[in-house]
Design an enzyme around this catalytic site. Structure first.
Site, PDB file in Angstrom:
ATOM      1  N   ASP A  14      60.062  -3.987  -6.741  1.00 18.94           N
ATOM      2  CA  ASP A  14      59.558  -5.345  -6.490  1.00 18.94           C
ATOM      3  C   ASP A  14      60.636  -6.429  -6.280  1.00 18.94           C
ATOM      4  O   ASP A  14      60.518  -7.526  -6.846  1.00 18.94           O
ATOM      5  CB  ASP A  14      58.631  -5.781  -7.635  1.00 18.94           C
ATOM      6  N   ASP A  52      54.953  -5.150  -4.747  1.00 23.20           N
ATOM      7  CA  ASP A  52      53.722  -5.642  -5.349  1.00 23.20           C
ATOM      8  C   ASP A  52      52.918  -6.233  -4.178  1.00 23.20           C
ATOM      9  O   ASP A  52      53.462  -7.024  -3.395  1.00 23.20           O
ATOM     10  CB  ASP A  52      54.098  -6.729  -6.378  1.00 23.20           C
ATOM     11  N   HIS A  54      49.204  -7.538  -3.417  1.00 27.24           N
ATOM     12  CA  HIS A  54      47.844  -7.859  -3.861  1.00 27.24           C
ATOM     13  C   HIS A  54      46.992  -8.458  -2.742  1.00 27.24           C
ATOM     14  O   HIS A  54      47.479  -9.308  -1.982  1.00 27.24           O
ATOM     15  CB  HIS A  54      47.886  -8.877  -5.003  1.00 27.24           C
ATOM     16  N   HIS A  58      43.041 -11.444  -6.166  1.00 28.59           N
ATOM     17  CA  HIS A  58      43.236 -10.273  -7.038  1.00 28.59           C
ATOM     18  C   HIS A  58      42.891 -10.600  -8.493  1.00 28.59           C
ATOM     19  O   HIS A  58      43.137 -11.727  -8.962  1.00 28.59           O
ATOM     20  CB  HIS A  58      44.696  -9.814  -6.939  1.00 28.59           C
ATOM     21  N   HIS A  87      50.437 -14.374  -6.524  1.00 31.28           N
ATOM     22  CA  HIS A  87      51.776 -13.931  -6.098  1.00 31.28           C
ATOM     23  C   HIS A  87      51.652 -12.679  -5.249  1.00 31.28           C
ATOM     24  O   HIS A  87      50.675 -11.938  -5.353  1.00 31.28           O
ATOM     25  CB  HIS A  87      52.650 -13.634  -7.327  1.00 31.28           C
ATOM     26  N   LYS A 112      51.722  -1.362  -4.280  1.00 38.11           N
ATOM     27  CA  LYS A 112      50.882  -1.201  -5.469  1.00 38.11           C
ATOM     28  C   LYS A 112      50.202  -2.511  -5.794  1.00 38.11           C
ATOM     29  O   LYS A 112      50.650  -3.572  -5.358  1.00 38.11           O
ATOM     30  CB  LYS A 112      51.743  -0.728  -6.645  1.00 38.11           C
ATOM     31  N   CYS A 157      57.080  -4.515 -14.488  1.00 39.10           N
ATOM     32  CA  CYS A 157      56.982  -3.391 -13.545  1.00 39.10           C
ATOM     33  C   CYS A 157      58.070  -2.340 -13.739  1.00 39.10           C
ATOM     34  O   CYS A 157      57.815  -1.149 -13.565  1.00 39.10           O
ATOM     35  CB  CYS A 157      56.917  -3.920 -12.125  1.00 39.10           C
TER      36      CYS A 157
HETATM   37  C1  VGL Z   1      55.132  -7.987 -11.854  1.00 38.39           C
HETATM   38  C2  VGL Z   1      53.750  -9.390 -13.014  1.00 38.39           C
HETATM   39  C3  VGL Z   1      52.777  -9.269 -12.048  1.00 38.39           C
HETATM   40  C4  VGL Z   1      56.460  -7.292 -11.777  1.00 38.39           C
HETATM   41  C5  VGL Z   1      54.168  -7.845 -10.880  1.00 38.39           C
HETATM   42  O1  VGL Z   1      56.888  -6.924 -10.657  1.00 38.39           O
HETATM   43  O2  VGL Z   1      57.100  -7.109 -12.852  1.00 38.39           O
HETATM   44  N1  VGL Z   1      54.908  -8.747 -12.924  1.00 38.39           N
HETATM   45  N2  VGL Z   1      53.003  -8.484 -10.980  1.00 38.39           N
HETATM   46 ZN    ZN Z   2      51.582  -8.494  -9.393  1.00 43.01          ZN
END
Ligand code: VGL
Ligand code: ZN
Length: 211
Positions: A14, A52, A54, A58, A87, A112, A157
């Site tokens: 990410d 990430d 979404h 979401h 996000h 994901k 993550c």
């Molecule tokens: C993440 C919060 C929500 C991450 C992703 O990449 O750590 N944290 N979505």
């Molecule tokens: Zn996320």
């Protein structure tokens, strides 16, 4: 012993604009991992990136709920869930990789968090801990037994991916200086403790690149 960079797969979690300064869910110093991650990407033979990714509205977004502010917890059918600001919405610039990240050598890009109802911190399973992303099968097909992890965020993550990888029987090394944390209510300390307890090795980029 084969070199780690030849034997293990690098999993870059990410490294996206929304997790960097100015992004919707900025991780403190998030963008500072980019040069360190790039050195790792250039050294490893198998590189996997995650994104990430979404859909709008979401279920992990505070804006999708009548009650609950961002950074508070709610109970979802699959367990407790932190509500986040919107996000990494599919196709937006916030969901794009950081512009300086070297992405060309990536063998696979795993997206994901695409299920509107279930968050997915881990690169392997959604937060229900059951629904697979497909990454475990792909790594098994490639004969990968050791994953080296870097990226954002250490305590969400990266940690969830590391714990799932251990659950799948993989050797796991987390490159601490190639990660940054959100650190919500002590989440970094508890993530580090869980990772160590599950047998994750915590290392640094200099050691990994030399081994
Ligand atoms: C993440 C919060 C929500 C991450 C992703 O990449 O750590 N944290 N979505
Ligand atoms: Zn996320």
């Amino acid at each position: 012993m084969p070199r780690l960079t030849e034997d293990a797969a690098l999993l870059v979690i990410d490294v996206q604009n929304d997790f960097c300064s100015g992004g919707a869910l900025a991780v403190p110093e998030g963008e500072t991992v980019v040069p360190v991650v790039n050195r790792l990407i250039e050294a490893f033979q198998v590189v996997v990136l995650t994104q990430d990714w979404h859909p709008p509205g979401h279920a992990s977004f505070a804006s999708a709920h009548d009650t609950g502010d961002a950074f508070t917890m709610i109970e979802m059918p699959y367990g407790p869930q932190v509500l986040w600001p919107d996000h990494c919405v599919q196709g937006t610039s916030g969901a794009a990789f950081h512009p300086d990240l070297i992405t060309d050598p990536a063998r696979l890009i795993v997206r994901k968090g695409t299920n509107p109802e279930i968050d997915s911190y881990s690169a392997f399973f959604e937060n229900d801990q059951i629904t697979a992303t497909g990454l475990a099968g792909a790594l098994a097909d490639l004969g990968v037994e050791h994953v080296v992890m870097a990226g954002l965020a250490t305590d969400y993550c990266v940690c969830w991916s590391a714990l799932d990888a251990r659950r799948l029987g993989l050797n796991v090394t987390v490159v601490e200086d190639a990660c940054r944390a959100i650190d919500l209510d002590g989440s970094l300390a508890s993530a580090m403790a869980s990772m160590l307890e599950s047998g994750v090795r915590i290392s640094d980029s200099e050691t990994v690149l030399a081994s």
